[in-house]
Scaffold this active site. Structure first.
Site, mmCIF file in Angstrom:
data_model
loop_
_atom_site.group_PDB
_atom_site.id
_atom_site.type_symbol
_atom_site.label_atom_id
_atom_site.label_comp_id
_atom_site.label_asym_id
_atom_site.label_seq_id
_atom_site.Cartn_x
_atom_site.Cartn_y
_atom_site.Cartn_z
ATOM 1 N N CYS A 89 0.815 -1.215 0.000
ATOM 2 C CA CYS A 89 0.000 0.000 0.000
ATOM 3 C C CYS A 89 0.846 1.262 0.000
ATOM 4 C CB CYS A 89 -0.911 0.016 1.229
ATOM 5 S SG CYS A 89 -2.258 1.226 1.119
ATOM 6 N N ASP A 125 -6.187 -2.815 11.321
ATOM 7 C CA ASP A 125 -5.034 -1.921 11.394
ATOM 8 C C ASP A 125 -4.922 -1.400 12.817
ATOM 9 O OD1 ASP A 125 -4.058 1.075 9.456
ATOM 10 O OD2 ASP A 125 -2.895 -0.343 10.660
HETATM 11 O O1 LIG Z 1 -0.753 4.914 4.281
HETATM 12 C C1 LIG Z 1 -1.189 5.985 4.676
HETATM 13 O O2 LIG Z 1 -0.543 7.054 4.652
HETATM 14 C C2 LIG Z 1 -2.594 6.081 5.205
HETATM 15 C C3 LIG Z 1 -3.085 7.316 5.609
HETATM 16 C C4 LIG Z 1 -4.392 7.412 6.103
HETATM 17 C C5 LIG Z 1 -5.215 6.295 6.174
HETATM 18 C C6 LIG Z 1 -4.739 5.050 5.746
HETATM 19 C C7 LIG Z 1 -3.427 4.936 5.267
HETATM 20 N N1 LIG Z 1 -2.925 3.701 4.884
HETATM 21 C C8 LIG Z 1 -3.802 2.574 4.904
HETATM 22 C C9 LIG Z 1 -3.206 1.256 4.673
HETATM 23 O O3 LIG Z 1 -3.881 0.358 4.165
HETATM 24 C C10 LIG Z 1 -1.845 0.954 5.258
HETATM 25 O O4 LIG Z 1 -1.241 -0.054 4.479
HETATM 26 C C11 LIG Z 1 -2.071 0.447 6.676
HETATM 27 O O5 LIG Z 1 -2.517 1.537 7.453
HETATM 28 C C12 LIG Z 1 -0.803 -0.156 7.265
HETATM 29 O O6 LIG Z 1 0.219 0.798 7.246
HETATM 30 P P1 LIG Z 1 1.661 0.412 7.906
HETATM 31 O O7 LIG Z 1 1.408 0.219 9.375
HETATM 32 O O8 LIG Z 1 2.523 1.604 7.584
HETATM 33 O O9 LIG Z 1 2.141 -0.848 7.233
#
Ligand SMILES: O=C(O)c1ccccc1NCC(=O)[C@H](O)[C@H](O)COP(=O)(O)O
Length: 219
Positions: A10, A138
């Site tokens: 993502c 999440d």
């Molecule tokens: O990725 C972002 O910046 C974000 C911002 C606001 C809402 C959601 C967002 N990402 C969503 C996703 O699906 C991410 O992959 C998920 O939150 C996991 O992120 P991480 O902990 O950095 O792997």
């Protein structure tokens, strides 16, 4: 190349990162259409990046509390995209934005990190959002997501009918443990990662993408 546990990468913003994620075997590629995010891409940019995807790699368009008409307009430019609602959207909001479920959607559940918080009511949440294609679990972080933090996987109850996506702070080093913890609880499990495969926010590290997909495939 898919995997027994489907993988979503993502927060992609660059064509070379899209190509690297596809080449590593990702099953889905997420584009963040939430302007405050450092990983934000415009709907047009998401459509341009999504056009690089082969037929069986799914684009995912991610929204936070976006009005339904804006979601519908953005999605119209990305055929076959899955929607992901990652804010405070109600079931009604999700149905309006997905045109009554005509376009499949994921609903994020943001799990509190406070160890004293009551256990997350996964069954109730899944029932409330029973039109969702899957529930993405999440960590509850400031800024709604992309926080690079894990929640306590051991606190989740069994949800035998649920299609779950484990997300939040996954890395090549911990994803196998996350799969082992959650796989027995649900009908199907996929995984999602952003920070854990980055050199900087929105800039993916191709070696870490490959290591993440390989770690999942070894489960
Ligand atoms: O990725 C972002 O910046 C974000 C911002 C606001 C809402 C959601 C967002 N990402 C969503 C996703 O699906 C991410 O992959 C998920 O939150 C996991 O992120 P991480 O902990 O950095 O792997």
């Amino acid at each position: 190349m898919g995997s027994a546990t489907p993988v979503k990468i993502c927060g992609l913003t660059r064509p070379e990162d899209v190509d690297a994620a596809v080449g590593a075997g990702a099953d889905a590629i997420g584009f963040v259409l939430y302007p405050p995010s450092p990983r934000y891409v415009t709907p047009q940019r998401a459509a341009e990046l999504a056009a690089r995807l082969p037929a069986f790699v799914t684009p995912v368009l991610l929204f936070v509390n976006t009005p339904a008409d804006e979601v519908i307009a953005a999605a119209s430019a990305v055929p076959g995209a899955l929607l992901q609602f990652h804010g405070d959207e109600t079931p009604e909001d999700c149905l309006a934005a997905s045109q009554q479920g005509q376009r499949a959607f994921l609903r994020a559940a943001r799990i509190p990190l406070d160890p004293d918080a009551p256990p997350f009511d996964l069954l109730g949440f899944s029932k409330r959002f029973d039109r969702a294609r899957a529930i993405l679990l999440d960590a509850h972080v400031p800024g709604y997501g992309g926080g690079g933090q894990t929640f306590d996987w051991s606190l989740l109850p069994a949800a035998p009918d649920a299609h779950l996506v484990l997300s939040g702070g996954l890395t090549p080093d911990n994803v196998a443990a996350g799969i082992a913890a959650l796989r027995p609880l649900c009908r199907t499990l996929s995984v999602d990662v952003s920070s854990g495969v980055e050199a900087a926010k929105g800039i993916k590290d191709h070696g870490r993408i490959r290591a993440f997909v390989d770690a999942v495939a070894s489960c």
